[in-house]
Design an enzyme around this catalytic site. Sequence first.
Site, short mmCIF file in Angstrom:
data_model
loop_
_atom_site.label_atom_id
_atom_site.label_comp_id
_atom_site.label_asym_id
_atom_site.label_seq_id
_atom_site.Cartn_x
_atom_site.Cartn_y
_atom_site.Cartn_z
N ARG A 73 0.87 -1.19 0.00
CA ARG A 73 0.00 0.00 0.00
C ARG A 73 0.90 1.23 0.00
O ARG A 73 1.69 1.43 0.92
CB ARG A 73 -0.90 -0.01 1.24
CG ARG A 73 -1.69 1.26 1.41
CD ARG A 73 -2.65 1.23 2.61
NE ARG A 73 -3.25 2.52 2.76
CZ ARG A 73 -2.98 3.38 3.76
NH1 ARG A 73 -2.17 3.04 4.74
NH2 ARG A 73 -3.55 4.56 3.79
N HIS A 124 -2.42 11.01 0.62
CA HIS A 124 -1.92 10.84 1.99
C HIS A 124 -1.25 12.16 2.40
O HIS A 124 -0.04 12.23 2.62
CB HIS A 124 -0.94 9.65 2.05
CG HIS A 124 -0.72 9.09 3.43
ND1 HIS A 124 -0.93 7.76 3.74
CD2 HIS A 124 -0.30 9.67 4.58
CE1 HIS A 124 -0.64 7.55 5.04
NE2 HIS A 124 -0.24 8.69 5.56
N GLU A 169 -7.05 9.02 6.29
CA GLU A 169 -7.28 9.67 7.58
C GLU A 169 -7.74 11.13 7.50
O GLU A 169 -7.01 12.04 7.90
CB GLU A 169 -6.03 9.57 8.47
CG GLU A 169 -5.65 8.14 8.79
CD GLU A 169 -4.50 8.05 9.80
OE1 GLU A 169 -3.86 9.08 10.10
OE2 GLU A 169 -4.24 6.95 10.30
N ASN A 316 -7.15 2.34 10.20
CA ASN A 316 -5.79 2.48 10.73
C ASN A 316 -5.87 2.46 12.25
O ASN A 316 -6.52 3.31 12.85
CB ASN A 316 -5.17 3.81 10.27
CG ASN A 316 -5.03 3.89 8.75
OD1 ASN A 316 -5.37 2.94 8.03
ND2 ASN A 316 -4.52 5.01 8.26
N TYR A 318 -3.87 2.05 15.93
CA TYR A 318 -2.62 2.04 16.71
C TYR A 318 -2.87 1.72 18.18
O TYR A 318 -2.06 1.07 18.83
CB TYR A 318 -1.89 3.37 16.54
CG TYR A 318 -1.34 3.51 15.14
CD1 TYR A 318 -0.05 3.09 14.85
CD2 TYR A 318 -2.11 4.00 14.09
CE1 TYR A 318 0.47 3.16 13.56
CE2 TYR A 318 -1.61 4.08 12.80
CZ TYR A 318 -0.32 3.66 12.54
OH TYR A 318 0.18 3.72 11.26
N GLU A 368 -3.41 0.22 8.39
CA GLU A 368 -2.19 0.56 9.14
C GLU A 368 -2.33 0.02 10.55
O GLU A 368 -3.41 0.08 11.14
CB GLU A 368 -1.99 2.08 9.24
CG GLU A 368 -1.60 2.74 7.94
CD GLU A 368 -1.41 4.25 8.09
OE1 GLU A 368 -1.12 4.73 9.21
OE2 GLU A 368 -1.57 4.94 7.08
C1 GBH Z 1 -0.92 7.36 10.75
O1 GBH Z 1 -1.53 8.34 11.53
C2 GBH Z 1 -0.53 7.94 9.43
O2 GBH Z 1 -1.42 7.54 8.41
C3 GBH Z 1 0.88 7.62 9.04
O3 GBH Z 1 1.28 8.46 8.00
C4 GBH Z 1 1.78 7.75 10.25
O4 GBH Z 1 3.13 7.66 9.94
C5 GBH Z 1 1.38 6.67 11.20
O5 GBH Z 1 0.03 6.73 11.51
C6 GBH Z 1 2.16 6.69 12.53
O6 GBH Z 1 1.88 7.86 13.22
O7 GBH Z 1 -2.28 9.87 22.07
O8 GBH Z 1 -1.49 7.71 22.62
O9 GBH Z 1 -3.80 7.99 22.07
C7 GBH Z 1 -1.99 7.88 12.79
C8 GBH Z 1 -2.35 8.98 13.67
C9 GBH Z 1 -2.06 7.61 15.68
C10 GBH Z 1 -2.98 9.82 15.76
C11 GBH Z 1 -2.52 7.39 17.12
C12 GBH Z 1 -3.44 9.59 17.15
C13 GBH Z 1 -3.14 8.48 19.22
C14 GBH Z 1 -2.03 8.18 20.17
N1 GBH Z 1 -2.84 8.61 15.01
N2 GBH Z 1 -2.63 8.64 17.84
S1 GBH Z 1 -2.43 8.45 21.84
#
Ligand code: GBH
Length: 461
Positions: A73, A124, A169, A316, A318, A368
């Site tokens: 991707r 992006h 996003e 996505n 995390y 992601e």
């Molecule tokens: C993505 O954004 C992007 O698409 C990518 O380009 C980027 O490199 C990748 O993630 C890594 O950042 O404050 O602990 O709750 C993700 C953006 C990630 C924003 C999780 C909010 C919350 C963390 N998000 N974050 S926390």
Amino acid sequence: MFDKNFLWGTASSSYQIEGAFTEDGKGVSIWDTFSNKPGNIAHNENGNEACDHYHRYREDIALMKSLSIQAYRFSISWTRIFPDGIVKDSDGNVHFNQAGLDFYDNIVNCCLENGIEPFITLYHWDLPQALEDNGGWLNRQTAYIFADYAEFICEHFSDRVVNIATINEPQIISGLGYMNGLHAPGKKLDCISVLSVIHHLALAHGLAVTRMRAVAKQPIKTGFSSTGDLCFPASECDEDIDAARAESFKIVTGNMTFNHTIFCDMTCLGRYPDIVGTGLHLEKGLEKIGHYKELPFVKDGDSELMHQPIDFLGINVYNGHEVSVTGHIKKKPGSPRTALGWPVTPGVMNYGIRYMYERYNLPIYIFEDGLACNDIISLDGKVHDSNRIDFLTRYLTDLEKAYKAGVPILGYFHWSFTDNFEWHSGYDPRFGLVFVDYETQQRIPKDSAYWYSDLIRQSCN
Ligand code: GBH
């Protein structure tokens, strides 16, 4: 286990890896402008060279192949093909930069030669600066120009590429780009302006889907990638499960963009946010608004234009939040966090994903997922990222629970293949399965890359 046809990939984006920021006729994007302004990025770093993927894509894709990665991707840099963003002149004639188009032709062909399925993301975050100078996503016109761009890309690539996603996003574009100013174009605007950005992005998505379907050389599959807070229950009891579901789709005042709800409801359900019911009227500037339709930028028919049938929802993920019937569970002292301080919460991959499927009823790609680690090259010349392997094991174990429960999850894309330019945090956070030595541009697969490779090979057997 996941079925054999489950797709295992990695994800990246143009500005974060390509470099070559002025080469072969490329125009200036808002990220070129933003990251070259002192004070915006950690250590004043920028993506001018990044991972030099522009010149090293063959080597990178060959490495993917050697690691058995099945899908790649990547995103297209709009300004490589249309340096000032504009696709058609006033007579309707299209002008494009051949060298920029060649680059993506080469990437696509190289993927196909290596048996890797290309997944294009059209946008992006690297908006052409010339469009930003005209208002960027505050300007409704940008949505129509984006649709021209989408049509061109689809017409050109759909003979070889099936999966073309529109926007990555919208939550972060609007929240970090236009609300808190941490990302390009670095604006800190009022609520109504920020909502107009989301609205125009949703419009851009819908118009692009319609225009792409009309010109596709074979039936394409399209969608977008969404991010936002997702919660998971503290226990398997119904009360906790319901509480975590309700929290997942809340619009939180003070951080109104970081939810799946606004954008996905508009584009997938044809539903505008209920300003009063979701508490949005508590945001400064929205006190007098009773219904979303009263916002100055909303035009009759917009809801229909945004709400186009799509083939998948890219999510996505995390991290998430643990919730019980009594509310959010407080973080326990010393609980695991990544190098960026983000909590490690595998439960989001199970229940968070189930909630998304229940609400939107679309096949899902994890577009992601990943983490930043403080990776180093050890004395033995290798990169031992056991934290990443542990994280992946936990997150995929929980994803498998959602999958087994019947959620149609089509594939998983790890963020990211190589370490890269992590936006305003610069190069310190390393998100790759493959280490990049930025001095020499040498690639060193980390332990996790070999681990991921084994996992892919086992699940294909
Ligand atoms: C993505 O954004 C992007 O698409 C990518 O380009 C980027 O490199 C990748 O993630 C890594 O950042 O404050 O602990 O709750 C993700 C953006 C990630 C924003 C999780 C909010 C919350 C963390 N998000 N974050 S926390």
